[in-house]
Design an enzyme around this catalytic site. Structure first.
Site, PDB file in Angstrom:
ATOM      1  N   LYS A 273      -4.511  -8.327   4.574  1.00 52.24           N
ATOM      2  CA  LYS A 273      -5.523  -9.096   3.864  1.00 52.24           C
ATOM      3  C   LYS A 273      -5.575 -10.491   4.494  1.00 52.24           C
ATOM      4  CE  LYS A 273      -4.842  -6.767  -0.593  1.00 52.24           C
ATOM      5  NZ  LYS A 273      -6.190  -6.221  -0.799  1.00 52.24           N
ATOM      6  N   ASP A 344      -4.725  -0.691   3.496  1.00 52.65           N
ATOM      7  CA  ASP A 344      -4.948  -1.434   2.253  1.00 52.65           C
ATOM      8  C   ASP A 344      -5.404  -0.515   1.120  1.00 52.65           C
ATOM      9  OD1 ASP A 344      -4.893  -3.702   0.710  1.00 52.65           O
ATOM     10  OD2 ASP A 344      -6.871  -4.407   1.299  1.00 52.65           O
ATOM     11  N   ARG A 348      -3.813   4.665  -3.831  1.00 50.71           N
ATOM     12  CA  ARG A 348      -4.057   6.109  -3.934  1.00 50.71           C
ATOM     13  C   ARG A 348      -2.958   6.897  -3.223  1.00 50.71           C
ATOM     14  NH1 ARG A 348      -9.681   5.390  -0.798  1.00 50.71           N
ATOM     15  NH2 ARG A 348      -9.458   3.423  -1.913  1.00 50.71           N
TER      16      ARG A 348
END
Length: 511
Positions: A273, A344, A348
């Site tokens: 990020k 990123d 999941r």
């Protein structure tokens, strides 16, 4: 571990001198009758000279109450087409904040019953307790509680001892969620989450089992193991898979399986990020925090005939020489070949194999229902705004109208949901793009820049866990719902809300 929640007490006496303030919440002063008439006169006199009294809480000097401190927190007019019961939570929370700033420690909350909302008083109490929460780091540093006692005014048994117990249980669960979800990435690194939960559930009816061995994680939960790789070299950041189980008394009639995303800090991994958007990523564990909080509610209320198994995937998505990377192909627990598209999209990943394990258990369970709960996508906030959980059902859950029923409960209890639908587009999006892989984990764009950016991950979870083999037309349909709480988990900077604990607890324990 000492619990710092204010003591909740019922009172029907406005003249009780043990309270150091009276906080009044109502949509109209015309409802302040009988023993509240003197309070109405004070508020009406103030309103005659202050047009803003209906817009923000005001502290009035009132001879009609022993403390002389009267705080009026108006909900404002309630528009039935636009509003909901959260008007009462908002007003009560603002009123109690004013009381705390005035130095009050033992206020009496007067919430006049609503003609529109059956649970208005309970929701107001919960709004008050949200503002009374003291962050864990501050309590551990020795800062005293904001409130020591909260009186709840009642007349004609409008709010009972049972309601008090319910509010207290909900708040204890939400406090656990806030402690885990809101605390910084070192205080609630995965090993310390384990320590905290061992204290929370010590000598309780909730059993706890933890997998920390990296060989076991890599073998049995390979997608989680891949995300854990970069963090595993630092002892205090090593991942934990925490299982919690509650089994109520009597014959089991319902079994819930909950999986929570517990990313203790999300750097984005190799797809790091950038541009200053990493701040706040300690809050990526609020899904697992909510699951732990729900289990705390169970340990307090101890409902009969219910069994709940929870899995908390507590992993730090670090970046380093051991990082998993885009283009890797990893075979999931369900035997599905997953091509990584973006590191990123780690949430999941850590949930899929745990969901697969829950699927395996659900096959032999009584009346099973599965959930994943996660602060999963920025798209959830872009699509629905910052205050709403999103729920989406698979086919068997949709046949039960599960999303609609939970949405209705959340609406009644001030913990609202929006409903999204999983469609063929979402499954097609995640289908493998070459013969190398069965499923594509993600594209390489942010969810906010991806069409159906919050629905797609629900489809991925179904595919990666093998739940696609348990749809409506299968021999063993398994109802499953994915909850994206990126919006409802709370503001940053700020305190987590504990959503969707109240809605889920009310739905499965009270309905």
């Amino acid at each position: 571990m000492m619990e710092l929640h204010p003591q909740l007490v019922l009172s029907s006496d406005v003249q009780d001198a043990s309270f150091d303030a009276v906080v009044v919440v109502t949509d109209t002063t015309s409802k302040l009758t009988g023993p509240l008439s003197a309070i109405k006169e004070v508020i009406d006199r103030a309103a005659a000279v202050d047009n803003g009294i209906e817009k923000q809480p005001v502290l009035l000097i009132a001879e009609c109450v022993p403390s002389k401190r009267l705080i009026y927190a108006a909900t404002g007019p309630v528009n039935r087409d636009q509003d909901d019961v959260r008007r009462f939570a908002d007003a009560a929370g603002a009123g109690i904040q004013r009381a705390i700033s005035a130095g009050c420690k033992q206020p009496l909350l007067i919430t006049v019953e609503s003609d529109l909302y059956d649970r208005a008083v309970l929701v107001a109490v919960l709004g008050t307790l949200q503002k009374a929460y003291l962050p864990l780091e501050l309590s551990e540093a020795g800062k005293p509680p904001k409130l020591s006692r909260l009186g709840i005014w009642t007349s004609n048994n409008s709010f009972s001892t049972k309601d008090v117990d319910l509010a207290a249980a909900f708040e204890k669960g939400r406090a656990v969620a806030r402690d885990i979800g809101g605390s910084d990435p070192e205080r609630m690194a995965a090993p310390r989450v384990e320590e905290y939960l061992r204290q929370i559930f010590k000598d309780s009816c909730v059993e706890m089992d933890v997998i920390s061995d990296v060989t076991t994680l890599n073998k049995d939960f390979p997608l989680l193991g891949a995300v854990n790789r970069a963090a595993n070299g630092v002892d205090r950041h090593k991942g934990r898979l925490i299982f919690l189980e509650y089994k109520g008394k009597g014959e089991i009639s319902k079994t819930l399986f909950l999986v929570g995303k517990g990313i203790t800090y999300d750097t984005g991994g190799a797809d790091i990020k950038a541009g200053g958007i990493m701040a706040g990523m300690h809050r990526d564990k609020c899904g697992a925090a909510a699951v732990a909080g729900f289990m705390k509610v169970l340990s307090v209320l101890q409902p009969e005939n219910l069994r709940v198994i929870a899995g908390l995937a507590m992993v730090r998505n670090s970046v380093g020489e051991e990082s998993y990377v885009a283009d890797e192909i990893i075979c999931s627990r369900a035997g599905v070949r997953i091509r990584v598209g973006n590191t990123d999209a780690e949430g999941r990943m850590v949930m899929s194999d745990v969901l697969c394990r829950m699927k395996e258990l659900a096959k032999d369970a009584v009346n099973p229902q599965l959930f994943t709960i996660a602060t999963l996508t920025g798209h959830a906030i872009r699509a629905m705004g910052p205050n709403y959980s999103i729920i989406m059902d698979n086919g068997p859950a949709r046949m039960m109208r599960n999303a609609q029923r939970i949405q209705e409960t959340g609406h009644n209890f001030g913990d609202p949901f929006e409903i999204s639908t999983l469609r063929r587009d979402d499954f097609e999006f995640h289908a493998g793009k070459s013969e190398y892989e069965d499923v594509l984990q993600a594209n390489n764009s942010p969810s906010t820049m991806t069409n159906r950016g919050h629905q797609g991950p629900g489809a991925f979870l179904i595919l990666a866990s093998g739940l696609d083999k348990h749809g409506v037309d299968s021999q063993k349909p398994l109802p499953y719902s994915h909850l994206d709480i990126a919006g409802s988990s709370g503001p940053f900077p700020g305190v987590p809300t504990g959503s969707p604990i109240v809605a889920l607890a009310a739905h499965f324990l009270l309905q």
